[in-house]
Design a protein around this motif. Structure first.
Motif, mmCIF file in Angstrom:
data_model
loop_
_atom_site.group_PDB
_atom_site.id
_atom_site.type_symbol
_atom_site.label_atom_id
_atom_site.label_comp_id
_atom_site.label_asym_id
_atom_site.label_seq_id
_atom_site.Cartn_x
_atom_site.Cartn_y
_atom_site.Cartn_z
ATOM 1 N N ALA A 172 0.839 -1.199 0.000
ATOM 2 C CA ALA A 172 0.000 0.000 0.000
ATOM 3 C C ALA A 172 0.872 1.247 0.000
ATOM 4 O O ALA A 172 0.528 2.260 -0.612
ATOM 5 N N GLY A 173 2.007 1.197 0.682
ATOM 6 C CA GLY A 173 2.895 2.350 0.732
ATOM 7 C C GLY A 173 3.416 2.764 -0.625
ATOM 8 O O GLY A 173 3.705 3.944 -0.860
ATOM 9 N N LEU A 174 3.535 1.829 -1.555
ATOM 10 C CA LEU A 174 4.033 2.157 -2.878
ATOM 11 C C LEU A 174 3.060 3.038 -3.655
ATOM 12 O O LEU A 174 3.444 3.672 -4.637
ATOM 13 N N SER A 175 1.797 3.089 -3.226
ATOM 14 C CA SER A 175 0.803 3.908 -3.913
ATOM 15 C C SER A 175 0.806 5.356 -3.435
ATOM 16 O O SER A 175 0.159 6.202 -4.047
ATOM 17 N N ASP A 176 1.506 5.645 -2.346
ATOM 18 C CA ASP A 176 1.611 7.006 -1.815
ATOM 19 C C ASP A 176 2.993 7.527 -2.181
ATOM 20 O O ASP A 176 4.001 6.967 -1.742
ATOM 21 N N PRO A 177 3.102 8.591 -2.987
ATOM 22 C CA PRO A 177 4.431 9.044 -3.440
ATOM 23 C C PRO A 177 5.372 9.420 -2.313
ATOM 24 O O PRO A 177 6.587 9.208 -2.419
ATOM 25 N N VAL A 178 4.836 9.967 -1.231
ATOM 26 C CA VAL A 178 5.693 10.322 -0.094
ATOM 27 C C VAL A 178 6.229 9.062 0.579
ATOM 28 O O VAL A 178 7.430 8.926 0.838
ATOM 29 N N SER A 236 -0.083 5.389 8.400
ATOM 30 C CA SER A 236 -1.403 5.146 7.841
ATOM 31 C C SER A 236 -1.355 4.128 6.709
ATOM 32 O O SER A 236 -2.219 3.245 6.620
ATOM 33 N N ALA A 237 -0.343 4.227 5.837
ATOM 34 C CA ALA A 237 -0.282 3.347 4.666
ATOM 35 C C ALA A 237 0.272 1.972 5.012
ATOM 36 O O ALA A 237 -0.281 0.943 4.591
ATOM 37 N N VAL A 238 1.359 1.944 5.754
ATOM 38 C CA VAL A 238 2.098 0.696 5.969
ATOM 39 C C VAL A 238 1.658 -0.028 7.235
ATOM 40 O O VAL A 238 1.819 -1.244 7.357
ATOM 41 N N GLY A 239 1.102 0.732 8.200
ATOM 42 C CA GLY A 239 0.659 0.100 9.436
ATOM 43 C C GLY A 239 1.707 0.084 10.525
ATOM 44 O O GLY A 239 1.475 -0.472 11.601
ATOM 45 N N GLN A 240 2.847 0.686 10.276
ATOM 46 C CA GLN A 240 3.919 0.790 11.271
ATOM 47 C C GLN A 240 4.787 1.978 10.902
ATOM 48 O O GLN A 240 4.709 2.504 9.788
ATOM 49 N N GLY A 241 5.608 2.433 11.846
ATOM 50 C CA GLY A 241 6.471 3.568 11.598
ATOM 51 C C GLY A 241 7.630 3.202 10.685
ATOM 52 O O GLY A 241 7.971 2.023 10.525
ATOM 53 N N PRO A 242 8.291 4.201 10.073
ATOM 54 C CA PRO A 242 9.386 3.913 9.138
ATOM 55 C C PRO A 242 10.564 3.180 9.768
ATOM 56 O O PRO A 242 11.153 2.306 9.132
ATOM 57 N N LEU A 243 10.903 3.501 11.013
ATOM 58 C CA LEU A 243 12.045 2.826 11.631
ATOM 59 C C LEU A 243 11.687 1.409 12.076
ATOM 60 O O LEU A 243 12.537 0.508 12.046
ATOM 61 N N GLU A 244 10.429 1.197 12.449
ATOM 62 C CA GLU A 244 9.987 -0.171 12.746
ATOM 63 C C GLU A 244 10.007 -1.001 11.463
ATOM 64 O O GLU A 244 10.426 -2.173 11.465
ATOM 65 N N TYR A 245 9.556 -0.390 10.361
ATOM 66 C CA TYR A 245 9.616 -1.095 9.080
ATOM 67 C C TYR A 245 11.056 -1.441 8.731
ATOM 68 O O TYR A 245 11.344 -2.559 8.268
ATOM 69 N N LEU A 246 11.972 -0.484 8.925
ATOM 70 C CA LEU A 246 13.383 -0.732 8.622
ATOM 71 C C LEU A 246 13.907 -1.913 9.429
ATOM 72 O O LEU A 246 14.616 -2.778 8.885
#
Length: 313
Positions: A194-200, A238-248
């Motif tokens: 889903a995050g790939l659909s949001d340019p930011v 909102s898009a990914v369901g977790q924060g960027p550093l948690e995703y990392l």
């Protein structure tokens, strides 16, 4: 590499082509739940697709294709009133790579399936709806048609390595089907997809995947995406369901898990390659995310390799 390429590579994406189907008149075939992701493309004519658990039949016209992202039984039919027969025996009688149903050949489909590594369910398949339908007439459908035409040429000419080339072309088709799905139905995807659909969010994801070993901060990622920290944090969550550093962290653990599965690379080398300064730092993060230590994970049978089965603490 971009996130979609990264994930498809991590999952060891492969394709396998099956016999084609020629059908006509009154016909209907019932297929068992497929292993992997089933795909079909209508090269001629039209028919109906019915999938267990999906409301209503899906009309398929010439040039359409679809993916079945769930292991569900399904029916292909040319006539709504005809009782379906089992597809297995029909395909077992295929001649020259073509199975036949009904009378005539006004309908012609090609197909196969995609198989993936052990992490496919959580990383990709759970992010997709049960059926991804690609109608003819869209830019990505045109590329899918090009790939199918090239597959036809490879298989009919019988040149050296034709089967291998055809299977790689099928993976090209998969990428374009996923791109179309993201462009057309961004709200039906979830997680990183889903995050790939949001340019930011996509800009931040691309940065994380380009340099996963870098000690990223939210501020640095926000600069890469040309937004404020708060905007990035909110849109990413909102898009990914977790924060960027948690995703990392979780992506680093996926990369570390692949190296642990693939060979005897030392834990220290694995740790450095994914951005951890020591074996102990990786071990703590790995166990927090997966519930097991890197050593225990490495000793698991391949079929049990699921690095993010436990929720983060």
């Amino acid at each position: 590499m971009d996130p979609l390429e990264d994930v498809l590579t991590l999952l060891d994406t492969r394709s396998q082509l099956s016999a084609s189907l020629a059908a006509g008149g009154r016909w209907a075939l019932r297929f068992d739940a497929p292993q992997g992701v089933k795909f079909n493309a209508v090269r001629r004519g039209s028919c109906l697709l019915e999938v267990d658990g999906v409301d209503g039949p899906i009309p398929l016209a010439e040039g359409d294709c679809y993916l079945l992202a769930r292991p569900r039984p399904f029916v292909l039919r040319g006539d709504p009133a005809t009782a379906p027969v089992a597809a297995g025996p029909v395909f077992a009688r295929a001649e020259g790579g073509v199975a036949r149903a009904g009378q005539g050949d006004d309908v012609f489909l090609v197909g196969g399936r995609f198989s993936f590594g052990a992490r496919a369910q959580e990383l990709l398949l759970d992010r997709l709806p049960p059926v991804v339908h690609v109608p003819a007439g869209t830019p990505h459908a045109d590329t899918v048609r090009w790939a199918l035409d090239a597959i036809d040429r490879e298989l009919t000419r019988g040149e050296p390595a034709a089967g291998l080339v055809a299977e790689h072309l099928a993976v090209v088709m998969l990428v374009h089907v996923l791109r179309l799905h993201l462009a057309r139905d961004p709200h039906t995807a979830s997680g990183w997809l889903a995050g790939l659909s949001d340019p930011v969010v996509a800009a931040a994801l691309a940065s994380l995947h380009r340099e996963p070993a870098r000690s990223w901060t939210v501020a640095e990622l926000a600069r890469e995406a040309a937004v404020s920290r708060s905007t990035l944090a909110a849109r990413f969550k909102s898009a990914v369901g977790q924060g960027p550093l948690e995703y990392l962290t979780r992506w680093r653990i996926e990369l570390a898990a692949r190296q642990l599965r693939q060979g005897s690379t030392t834990l220290a080398v694995v740790a450095r390659s994914v951005g951890y300064g020591s074996e102990s730092a990786l071990s703590v993060a790995f166990k927090r995310v997966t519930g097991v230590s890197p050593g225990d994970y490495r000793r698991r049978p391949a079929g049990q390799a699921s690095p993010t089965e436990a929720p983060p603490s």
